[in-house]
Design an enzyme around this catalytic site. Structure first.
Site, PDB file in Angstrom:
ATOM      1  CB  VAL A  94     -25.760 -51.433  -7.393  1.00 33.12           C
ATOM      2  CG1 VAL A  94     -26.853 -51.756  -6.495  1.00 33.12           C
ATOM      3  CG2 VAL A  94     -24.862 -50.060  -6.890  1.00 33.12           C
ATOM      4  CE  LYS A 139     -12.290 -55.860  -9.444  1.00 36.02           C
ATOM      5  NZ  LYS A 139     -12.888 -57.093  -9.565  1.00 36.02           N
ATOM      6  CB  VAL A 168     -16.428 -47.686  -6.213  1.00 28.80           C
ATOM      7  CG1 VAL A 168     -17.619 -48.469  -6.255  1.00 28.80           C
ATOM      8  CG2 VAL A 168     -15.400 -48.431  -5.148  1.00 28.80           C
ATOM      9  CD  GLU A 200     -15.911 -61.483  -5.502  1.00 30.02           C
ATOM     10  OE1 GLU A 200     -16.331 -61.588  -4.391  1.00 30.02           O
ATOM     11  OE2 GLU A 200     -15.101 -62.595  -5.692  1.00 30.02           O
ATOM     12  CG  PHE A 201      -9.793 -59.762  -6.598  1.00 35.31           C
ATOM     13  CD1 PHE A 201      -9.364 -58.828  -7.061  1.00 35.31           C
ATOM     14  CD2 PHE A 201      -9.988 -59.605  -4.877  1.00 35.31           C
ATOM     15  CE1 PHE A 201      -8.713 -57.778  -6.538  1.00 35.31           C
ATOM     16  CE2 PHE A 201      -9.349 -58.594  -4.368  1.00 35.31           C
ATOM     17  CZ  PHE A 201      -8.739 -57.630  -5.338  1.00 35.31           C
ATOM     18  NE  ARG A 211     -21.906 -57.918 -18.143  1.00 36.48           N
ATOM     19  CZ  ARG A 211     -21.889 -57.827 -16.570  1.00 36.48           C
ATOM     20  NH1 ARG A 211     -22.092 -56.598 -16.087  1.00 36.48           N
ATOM     21  NH2 ARG A 211     -21.832 -58.843 -16.006  1.00 36.48           N
ATOM     22  CD  GLU A 249     -18.991 -62.688 -16.006  1.00 28.37           C
ATOM     23  OE1 GLU A 249     -19.588 -63.199 -17.103  1.00 28.37           O
ATOM     24  OE2 GLU A 249     -19.170 -61.558 -15.810  1.00 28.37           O
ATOM     25  CE  LYS A 268      -4.568 -70.002 -26.562  1.00 31.80           C
ATOM     26  NZ  LYS A 268      -3.468 -70.696 -27.316  1.00 31.80           N
ATOM     27  CB  CYS A 291     -14.014 -56.272 -15.039  1.00 32.42           C
ATOM     28  SG  CYS A 291     -15.267 -56.956 -14.031  1.00 32.42           S
ATOM     29  CG  PHE A 292     -10.046 -57.107 -18.041  1.00 35.01           C
ATOM     30  CD1 PHE A 292     -10.073 -57.293 -16.884  1.00 35.01           C
ATOM     31  CD2 PHE A 292      -9.337 -58.164 -18.938  1.00 35.01           C
ATOM     32  CE1 PHE A 292      -9.423 -58.337 -16.075  1.00 35.01           C
ATOM     33  CE2 PHE A 292      -8.857 -59.412 -18.154  1.00 35.01           C
ATOM     34  CZ  PHE A 292      -8.718 -59.191 -16.959  1.00 35.01           C
ATOM     35  CD  GLN A 293     -12.907 -50.585 -23.311  1.00 32.99           C
ATOM     36  OE1 GLN A 293     -12.073 -51.186 -23.537  1.00 32.99           O
ATOM     37  NE2 GLN A 293     -13.379 -49.835 -24.025  1.00 32.99           N
TER      38      GLN A 293
HETATM   39  C1  UDX Z   1     -11.708 -60.244 -14.597  1.00 35.34           C
HETATM   40  C2  UDX Z   1     -10.715 -60.472 -13.734  1.00 35.34           C
HETATM   41  O1  UDX Z   1     -10.041 -61.914 -14.020  1.00 35.34           O
HETATM   42  C3  UDX Z   1     -11.315 -60.998 -12.259  1.00 35.34           C
HETATM   43  O2  UDX Z   1     -10.276 -60.948 -11.360  1.00 35.34           O
HETATM   44  C4  UDX Z   1     -12.433 -59.690 -11.988  1.00 35.34           C
HETATM   45  O3  UDX Z   1     -12.763 -59.749 -10.863  1.00 35.34           O
HETATM   46  C5  UDX Z   1     -13.165 -59.297 -13.221  1.00 35.34           C
HETATM   47  O4  UDX Z   1     -12.512 -59.250 -14.492  1.00 35.34           O
HETATM   48  P1  UDX Z   1     -13.584 -61.958 -16.097  1.00 35.34           P
HETATM   49  O5  UDX Z   1     -13.770 -60.470 -16.974  1.00 35.34           O
HETATM   50  O6  UDX Z   1     -14.819 -62.586 -15.658  1.00 35.34           O
HETATM   51  O7  UDX Z   1     -12.637 -61.745 -14.935  1.00 35.34           O
HETATM   52  O8  UDX Z   1     -12.802 -62.825 -17.008  1.00 35.34           O
HETATM   53  P2  UDX Z   1     -11.256 -63.134 -17.335  1.00 35.34           P
HETATM   54  O9  UDX Z   1     -11.046 -64.553 -17.234  1.00 35.34           O
HETATM   55  O10 UDX Z   1     -10.293 -62.208 -16.587  1.00 35.34           O
HETATM   56  O11 UDX Z   1     -11.086 -62.801 -18.835  1.00 35.34           O
HETATM   57  C6  UDX Z   1     -11.160 -61.612 -19.518  1.00 35.34           C
HETATM   58  C7  UDX Z   1     -10.968 -61.368 -20.985  1.00 35.34           C
HETATM   59  O12 UDX Z   1      -9.544 -61.821 -21.333  1.00 35.34           O
HETATM   60  C8  UDX Z   1     -11.881 -62.606 -21.617  1.00 35.34           C
HETATM   61  O13 UDX Z   1     -12.367 -62.052 -23.068  1.00 35.34           O
HETATM   62  C9  UDX Z   1     -10.804 -63.639 -21.923  1.00 35.34           C
HETATM   63  O14 UDX Z   1     -11.020 -64.418 -22.959  1.00 35.34           O
HETATM   64  C10 UDX Z   1      -9.521 -62.859 -22.398  1.00 35.34           C
HETATM   65  N1  UDX Z   1      -8.274 -63.530 -21.920  1.00 35.34           N
HETATM   66  C11 UDX Z   1      -7.883 -63.957 -20.771  1.00 35.34           C
HETATM   67  C12 UDX Z   1      -7.562 -63.757 -22.798  1.00 35.34           C
HETATM   68  O15 UDX Z   1      -7.456 -63.202 -24.070  1.00 35.34           O
HETATM   69  N2  UDX Z   1      -6.146 -64.133 -22.633  1.00 35.34           N
HETATM   70  C13 UDX Z   1      -5.786 -64.642 -21.621  1.00 35.34           C
HETATM   71  O16 UDX Z   1      -4.642 -65.263 -21.333  1.00 35.34           O
HETATM   72  C14 UDX Z   1      -6.743 -64.608 -20.521  1.00 35.34           C
END
Ligand code: UDX
Length: 467
Positions: free
Chosen positions: A68, A199, A111, A140-141, A325, A144, A246, A255-257
């Site tokens: 969830v 994670k 979490v 989960e890694f 998102r 998308e 890149k 996820c990241f934020q």
């Molecule tokens: C991420 C993690 O990669 C994944 O392992 C985790 O399970 C969930 O979070 P995701 O958010 O789906 O996956 O996409 P990701 O490919 O990691 O990209 C995240 C953001 O970073 C995107 O906005 C992408 O455009 C940006 N990005 C990525 C860059 O700006 N430069 C890069 O070199 C790679």
């Protein structure tokens, strides 16, 4: 993927949201992910089921994945940083109250560290006598856009458990599921807390790379260096590696934020303020990058974009997904709207309704009306560019690379008039034409030289050329 790779295992996906389950059972799946539809359609009704009967699924299952939402808390203690565990707790209580046999409960949602411990306490305190619940952490890694290949050939599968014999046995049971398609050496077993923290750590380190290269992109623009050349040169060092370097208009995604803020909150609650500040800086840099990019658009368009039309190509947070998102495209659009620009948006996969949702503040009627006056949502890049003074590439969709840029150039607003000096503009005379249309490549995907040959003025993130 489990249903696809393990025909002998029955997988039932349950949700309280009936509309969503209906969509999963229909021809129009509720999310776009390359390759997903084929798999769902091949397994649905055989060993893959979508249902709203949560209790029945709990009673029948041997192993339950809790997957969830864990959004960032909006209010209360830790607001803006901590993960909201409301849904996790709700699920755990439901499992405890409904289950009539022992279960392995797998924490799949991302979490905060030690959530498994709270889940165990809830399960043990609320369950019927004689039942056992073993908790595993299996983060989960997948990313998308590449979910299917990430799931079928993962770099690793991580399964954390308690060190007790029962915990180890539960861990072995889940290892057996993955062993149907993942080589054993790629299934990593750890303790519960290491798994949970790994994670957050993986996402923080990935985001850190992007913020690092984006910080360098600002230096490149100021010095005349080229960030792609720098990334290539440093990435050849095997200790650094070339992936995820890149430069961009900023990172987005669900996820990241969220995970970094989670780590910041965790560090603060552990009384480690320096550690918290260190991780927080990654998101600060990301906000700076988005703002810096928008500002660059404004200064290039002669310091004002009021009433000017800007085409934004791409609205998803990355290519090959319809997910918006935390999309940097949305932030950049909001900056342009704040400056009273007219914005035309095209994205090949994001539904129009989602764009409206992302750009309007819910419940603020005036705001919504204003946004609708300023924004047009288009069916093609060509349509978005029609009459625009600037084009912004906000998502790296492949189709933007192969657009007929000559035709786009001809359809854009030209010339953009610039007063030679304020005094001359006052008398309404002597306007000079720039004869140029602007492209701001926030993803570094376009061939700038070709575009310049057509007549565009091009700005590419991380490239120090003057426009
Ligand atoms: C991420 C993690 O990669 C994944 O392992 C985790 O399970 C969930 O979070 P995701 O958010 O789906 O996956 O996409 P990701 O490919 O990691 O990209 C995240 C953001 O970073 C995107 O906005 C992408 O455009 C940006 N990005 C990525 C860059 O700006 N430069 C890069 O070199 C790679």
């Amino acid at each position: 993927m489990i249903a696809h790779k393990c025909p002998h295992i029955q997988v039932t996906i349950v949700d309280v949201n009936a509309a969503r389950i209906a969509a999963w059972n229909s021809d129009n799946l509720p999310i776009y992910e390359p390759g997903l539809e084929e798999i769902v359609k091949a397994r649905r009704g055989k060993n893959l089921f979508f249902d709203t009967d949560v209790d029945k699924a709990i009673i029948e299952a041997d192993l339950i994945f809790v997957s969830v939402n864990t959004p960032t808390k909006k209010s209360g203690v830790g607001a803006g940083y901590a993960a909201d565990l409301f849904y996790i707790e709700l699920c755990t209580r439901r499992i405890a109250s409904v289950a009539t046999s022992s279960k392995i409960v797998v924490e799949k949602s991302t979490v905060p560290c030690r959530t498994a411990s709270s889940m165990r306490t809830i399960l043990e305190a609320n369950s019927r006598p004689g039942l056992r619940f073993d908790i595993l952490s299996n983060p989960e890694f997948l990313a998308e856009g590449t979910a299917i290949s990430d799931l079928s050939a993962p770099d690793r599968v991580l399964i954390g458990s308690l060190g007790t014999p029962e915990g180890k046995a539960a861990q072995a049971a889940l290892v057996e599921v993955y062993a149907n398609w993942v080589p054993r050496e790629k299934v990593v077993t750890t303790g519960l807390w290491s798994s949970e923290l790994s994670k957050l750590a993986a996402n923080a380190l990935l985001a850190q790379r992007i913020s690092s290269i984006n910080a360098l992109s600002a230096i490149c623009e100021a010095t005349g260096a080229d960030v792609d050349e720098v990334a290539h040169a440093v990435g050849l060092d095997q200790r650094i590696g070339s992936r995820f370097l890149k430069a961009s208009v900023g990172f987005g995604g669900s996820c990241f934020q969220k995970d970094i803020l989670n780590l910041v909150y965790l560090s603060e609650s552990l009384h480690l303020p320096e550690v918290a500040d260190y991780w927080r800086q990654i998101t600060t840099m990301n906000e700076y990058q988005k703002r810096r990019f928008s500002q660059r658009v404004i200064t290039s368009l002669f310091n004002t974009i009021t009433g000017k039309k800007i085409a934004v190509l791409g609205f998803a947070f990355k290519k090959d997904t319809g997910d918006t998102r935390e999309s940097p495209a949305a932030t950049v659009c909001k900056h342009f709207l704040d400056e009273s620009a007219k914005v035309s948006i095209y994205d090949p996969k994001v539904p129009e309704s989602q764009i409206w949702l992302d750009l309007t503040v819910p419940g603020v009627q005036d705001g919504e009306e204003q946004v609708k006056k300023q924004v047009t949502i288009c069916d093609s890049a060509m349509q978005a560019a029609l009459g625009a003074e600037g084009i912004v590439v906000a998502t790296e969709w492949d189709e933007f690379k192969t657009l007929d840029w000559q035709a786009v150039y001809e359809s854009m607003a030209k010339p953009a008039y610039v007063p030679i000096s304020p005094s001359l503009s006052l008398v309404g005379a002597e306007l000079t034409s720039t004869e140029n249309s602007f492209i701001f490549d926030g993803r570094g995907i376009l061939d700038a030289d070709k575009l310049k040959a057509i007549g565009f003025k091009v700005f590419t993130i991380g490239r120090g050329e003057e426009i």
